[in-house]
Every structure is written in structure tokens, then in C-alpha cells.
Design a protein around this motif. Structure first.
Motif, PDB file in Angstrom:
ATOM      1  N   ASN A   1       0.844  -1.175   0.000  1.00  0.00           N
ATOM      2  CA  ASN A   1       0.000   0.000   0.000  1.00  0.00           C
ATOM      3  C   ASN A   1       0.892   1.242   0.000  1.00  0.00           C
ATOM      4  O   ASN A   1       1.684   1.454   0.913  1.00  0.00           O
TER       5      ASN A   1
ATOM      6  N   LEU B   1       0.219   4.387   0.597  1.00  0.00           N
ATOM      7  CA  LEU B   1      -0.008   5.298   1.717  1.00  0.00           C
ATOM      8  C   LEU B   1       0.725   4.810   2.964  1.00  0.00           C
ATOM      9  O   LEU B   1       1.393   5.591   3.651  1.00  0.00           O
ATOM     10  N   ALA B   2       0.654   3.525   3.236  1.00  0.00           N
ATOM     11  CA  ALA B   2       1.356   2.961   4.393  1.00  0.00           C
ATOM     12  C   ALA B   2       2.855   3.151   4.251  1.00  0.00           C
ATOM     13  O   ALA B   2       3.548   3.518   5.205  1.00  0.00           O
ATOM     14  N   ARG B   3       3.366   2.920   3.073  1.00  0.00           N
ATOM     15  CA  ARG B   3       4.805   3.078   2.817  1.00  0.00           C
ATOM     16  C   ARG B   3       5.241   4.541   3.007  1.00  0.00           C
ATOM     17  O   ARG B   3       6.291   4.815   3.593  1.00  0.00           O
TER      18      ARG B   3
ATOM     19  N   LEU C   1      -1.689  11.082  -2.032  1.00  0.00           N
ATOM     20  CA  LEU C   1      -2.158   9.743  -1.685  1.00  0.00           C
ATOM     21  C   LEU C   1      -3.491   9.767  -0.946  1.00  0.00           C
ATOM     22  O   LEU C   1      -4.200   8.760  -0.906  1.00  0.00           O
TER      23      LEU C   1
ATOM     24  N   ASN D   1      -7.262   7.879  -4.796  1.00  0.00           N
ATOM     25  CA  ASN D   1      -6.062   7.125  -4.425  1.00  0.00           C
ATOM     26  C   ASN D   1      -6.121   6.499  -3.043  1.00  0.00           C
ATOM     27  O   ASN D   1      -5.337   5.622  -2.729  1.00  0.00           O
TER      28      ASN D   1
ATOM     29  N   ASN E   1      -6.582   4.466   0.245  1.00  0.00           N
ATOM     30  CA  ASN E   1      -6.867   3.096   0.641  1.00  0.00           C
ATOM     31  C   ASN E   1      -6.307   2.912   2.048  1.00  0.00           C
ATOM     32  O   ASN E   1      -5.114   2.759   2.235  1.00  0.00           O
ATOM     33  N   VAL E   2      -7.184   2.944   3.031  1.00  0.00           N
ATOM     34  CA  VAL E   2      -6.744   2.845   4.422  1.00  0.00           C
ATOM     35  C   VAL E   2      -7.055   1.476   5.028  1.00  0.00           C
ATOM     36  O   VAL E   2      -6.906   1.284   6.226  1.00  0.00           O
ATOM     37  N   ASP E   3      -7.452   0.527   4.197  1.00  0.00           N
ATOM     38  CA  ASP E   3      -7.836  -0.793   4.704  1.00  0.00           C
ATOM     39  C   ASP E   3      -6.693  -1.524   5.394  1.00  0.00           C
ATOM     40  O   ASP E   3      -6.915  -2.226   6.374  1.00  0.00           O
ATOM     41  N   CYS E   4      -5.489  -1.390   4.893  1.00  0.00           N
ATOM     42  CA  CYS E   4      -4.384  -2.169   5.455  1.00  0.00           C
ATOM     43  C   CYS E   4      -3.528  -1.368   6.444  1.00  0.00           C
ATOM     44  O   CYS E   4      -2.431  -1.787   6.784  1.00  0.00           O
ATOM     45  N   LEU E   5      -4.027  -0.230   6.912  1.00  0.00           N
ATOM     46  CA  LEU E   5      -3.277   0.548   7.894  1.00  0.00           C
ATOM     47  C   LEU E   5      -3.575   0.013   9.294  1.00  0.00           C
ATOM     48  O   LEU E   5      -4.723  -0.150   9.676  1.00  0.00           O
TER      49      LEU E   5
END
Length: 107
Positions: A1, A3-5, A19, A24, A26-30
Motif C-alpha cells: 500500500n 499510503l502505508a509506505r 495519496l 487514491n 486506501n486505508v484498509d491495510c493501515l
């Protein structure tokens, strides 16, 4: 992801702003730590705060919540004003009863 990076690598606010655009984001994997780090960056950056506000304003539920808040605040203010008039026996407004009924229905 991406954003996480970007959060992990302490990317500048301009990168995070891109981001965080609605197409763009996508906060699902934060995880909780990344969300806390993102919140800290948003708190410090006015441009990120503006970006978040724009994202939220584009969403209909936010608009409905804001509208509900505004109507409830108006109803509370009007309720207190007209309740005082009602209990003091002031009949300056013929529609005081109607206004109080509106406030009760709104609540």
C-alpha cells in the motif's frame, strides 16, 4: 500500500496529500500505529487538514451529519429562547408554541 509506505518513510506532506485524494486513498491495510502516525502528520500540516476536509465534504453522509448538527443546534438555541419566554408568560410571539413544537419534533 503506497499510503502505508509513505507514512513509514516520513514522506513530505505533498506526497501524503496526493495519496489522500479520494481516487487514491486506501486505508484498509493501515494498522493502529500507522493511523496514529498519519493523524500526527495531519495535525501538524494545514494542507493535509484541508485535503481531509475536502475528502469528507465530498461524501454525502458527512453532509447529512453536518446538516443534522446545524438543525439540532438551531433547535436547541430556539428552544431555550422560546422556553424562557413561555415560562415568563411573555406572549410577544404568536408562534412560540409552534416553534417549541418544532424543537420537540427535531429532537
Amino acid at each position: 500500500n503506497p499510503l502505508a509506505r509513505a507514512i513509514q518513510e516520513n514522506a513530505p506532506a505533498e506526497v501524503l496529500e496526493v495519496l489522500l485524494e479520494s481516487r487514491n486513498i486506501n486505508v484498509d491495510c493501515l494498522d493502529d500505529n500507522l493511523i496514529a502516525a498519519l493523524a500526527g502528520k495531519i495535525k501538524k500540516s494545514g494542507t493535509l487538514q484541508t485535503a481531509i476536509i475536502e475528502i469528507m465534504a465530498q461524501r454525502i453522509p458527512f453532509a447529512l451529519l453536518f446538516l443534522e448538527l446545524a438543525v439540532n443546534l438551531l433547535a436547541i438555541i430556539v428552544f431555550f429562547i422560546h422556553t424562557e419566554e413561555f415560562f415568563l408568560g411573555e406572549k410577544g410571539h404568536l408562534w412560540t408554541d409552534d416553534v417549541l413544537l418544532f424543537c420537540v419534533i427535531t429532537f
